[in-house]
Design an enzyme around this catalytic site. Structure first.
Site, PDB file in Angstrom:
ATOM      1  N   ASP A  36       9.641  32.925  37.028  1.00  0.00           N
ATOM      2  CA  ASP A  36      11.487  31.788  36.972  1.00  0.00           C
ATOM      3  C   ASP A  36      12.114  33.075  36.514  1.00  0.00           C
ATOM      4  O   ASP A  36      11.678  33.363  35.163  1.00  0.00           O
ATOM      5  CB  ASP A  36      11.236  30.515  36.630  1.00  0.00           C
ATOM      6  CG  ASP A  36      10.728  30.074  36.803  1.00  0.00           C
ATOM      7  OD1 ASP A  36      10.206  29.841  37.779  1.00  0.00           O
ATOM      8  OD2 ASP A  36       9.451  28.594  36.233  1.00  0.00           O
ATOM      9  N   ASN A  37      13.504  32.478  36.517  1.00  0.00           N
ATOM     10  CA  ASN A  37      14.684  33.940  35.574  1.00  0.00           C
ATOM     11  C   ASN A  37      14.262  33.914  34.111  1.00  0.00           C
ATOM     12  O   ASN A  37      13.515  34.577  33.553  1.00  0.00           O
ATOM     13  CB  ASN A  37      15.752  32.982  35.901  1.00  0.00           C
ATOM     14  CG  ASN A  37      17.107  33.572  35.143  1.00  0.00           C
ATOM     15  OD1 ASN A  37      17.013  34.585  34.619  1.00  0.00           O
ATOM     16  ND2 ASN A  37      18.035  32.820  35.621  1.00  0.00           N
TER      17      ASN A  37
END
Length: 322
Positions: free
Chosen positions: A138-139
Site C-alpha cells: 500500500d502507498n
C-alpha cells in the site's frame, strides 16, 4: 487478439492442462490460465476444455490470449533503496508514501516509474501490466518487496506467492491488546459496497483471507505485533485488524485515527495518544522481512528491513510512557 499455439509434450500425458500451461514458459500464471480456460479461450484439438482436463500428449493447444491492458508511463529518476540485485531479480525497500504503480490520481512519481529508470530489464507484469511488480505494498505501508527482471522470473515468483511459500512478515502498532496474544484471523474480505477503496468482511464478493499474528510488546493502550500473511488480499492486514477491533495505529482508512479510539482510556492517556497521532501521518505497518527461493539458483533468500524513523520514534515514546 494474439493466438498462442503449441503442441503438448509427450511427457505431459496425465497432467492437468492448467498446470501444464502455467509451467510452459508462456509468461502466464496458473490463475490467469484458469481465467482463460473459464472463458473458453483455450482449446485442445479444437475443443474447449476445463482446467481439470488431463492431457494425453501430442495434442494441439490453442490459446486465444486477450491483449493486456497497459498504462503508459515513463521512467523517472526517483531514488530507490535497493537491498539486493542480480541478473534475475531485485529486492526493494519501499518507503511509506511511495505509490507502487500508476493509477488515477497517481500517474507519476511511483515505484514503477522508478523501476523503469533504475533497471534495464523488467518483467512486463503479465497480470496487470506493471513492470517487475510481483506483489505490491500500500502507498503508506513501508518495507520489502521483490521485483522480477523477466516474465519467466515473474511467473516463478508468482507461483511461490500463489503456493504461499514466498513469506512476508510485517510489524504493526495497533490500538489495544490482542486476545489471545497470538493467533490467526481467518475472515474472508472483499471491496466494500459503500466505499470501494476499502476492504471489509461484509463484501458480497469476499474471498478467503488468512493472517497470523503474534504480540511482541504491549503498552498502555497499544501493542506491537508481528504479522505473517498466508494469503495476500488487498489491504488484508489493515482490514483484518480493524475486524478484530484493533486497527493499525494511524491508519486513516481503517479507523486508526478515529476519535472513538480515544474513548474508554484515561484523560492523560488520551492526551498522549493525540500527541503520538500528530507525529505520524500514516498507518504504522512495515514489511520487515521477506523470504523466498531464488527461482534460478534455488537458494533460499531471506531479507530484513529496519523500522522506519517515524515508526521507531513512536515505539520509543510508547516504551518510555509505561
Amino acid at each position: 487478439m494474439p493466438l498462442v499455439q503449441l503442441t503438448a509434450a509427450a511427457e505431459s500425458a496425465g497432467e492437468r492442462i492448467d498446470l501444464y500451461l502455467a509451467q510452459a514458459d508462456l509468461g502466464l500464471s496458473r490463475s490467469f490460465v484458469k481465467k482463460l480456460l473459464g472463458e473458453k479461450r483455450v482449446t485442445v484439438d479444437g475443443m474447449a476444455v476445463k482446467a481439470s482436463h488431463r492431457l494425453e500428449g501430442g495434442e494441439q493447444i490453442e490459446i486465444d490470449k486477450p491483449e493486456e491492458k497497459r498504462i503508459e508511463f515513463a521512467a523517472e529518476n526517483i531514488p530507490l533503496d535497493i537491498r539486493y540485485e542480480d541478473d534475475f531479480l531485485a529486492v526493494i525497500n519501499k518507503p511509506a508514501g511511495l505509490v507502487t504503480h500508476p493509477a488515477p490520481g497517481h500517474e507519476t512519481g511511483t515505484l514503477a516509474n522508478a523501476l523503469l529508470y533504475h533497471f534495464t530489464d523488467l518483467s512486463s507484469g503479465y497480470a496487470k501490466g506493471y513492470p517487475g511488480l510481483v506483489h505490491r505494498l500500500d502507498n503508506n505501508t513501508s518495507g520489502l518487496l521483490v521485483v522480477a527482471k523477466s516474465d519467466l522470473m515473474h511467473r516463478k515468483l508468482g507461483e511461490q506467492l500463489e503456493a504461499r511459500t514466498l513469506k512476508r512478515e510485517y510489524q504493526a502498532v495497533i490500538w489495544g491488546k490482542m486476545q489471545p496474544r497470538e493467533g490467526t484471523i481467518d475472515v474472508a474480505i472483499g471491496r466494500s459496497r459503500a466505499d470501494r477503496r476499502v476492504m471489509t468482511s461484509g463484501s458480497p464478493i469476499a474471498r478467503e483471507a488468512i493472517t497470523h499474528y503474534e504480540t511482541m510488546e504491549e503498552f498502555v493502550f497499544t501493542s506491537l505485533l508481528r504479522v505473517n500473511l498466508e494469503t495476500g488480499r488487498t489491504h488484508q492486514i489493515r482490514a483484518h485488524l480493524k475486524e478484530t477491533g484493533h486497527p493499525v495505529f494511524g491508519d486513516p482508512e481503517y479507523g486508526g485515527r478515529a476519535p472513538g479510539r480515544l474513548t474508554g482510556i484515561e484523560a492523560r492517556h488520551r492526551a498522549f495518544a493525540k500527541e503520538l497521532l500528530e507525529g505520524v501521518d500514516h498507518q504504522l505497518l512495515h514489511a520487515a522481512r521477506l523470504s523466498f527461493v531464488h527461482p534460478e539458483t534455488e537458494e533460499t533468500l531471506d531479507f530484513e528491513s529496519e523500522l522506519p524513523e517515524d515508526f521507531g520514534r513512536t515505539l520509543t515514546l510508547l516504551r518510555q510512557y509505561q
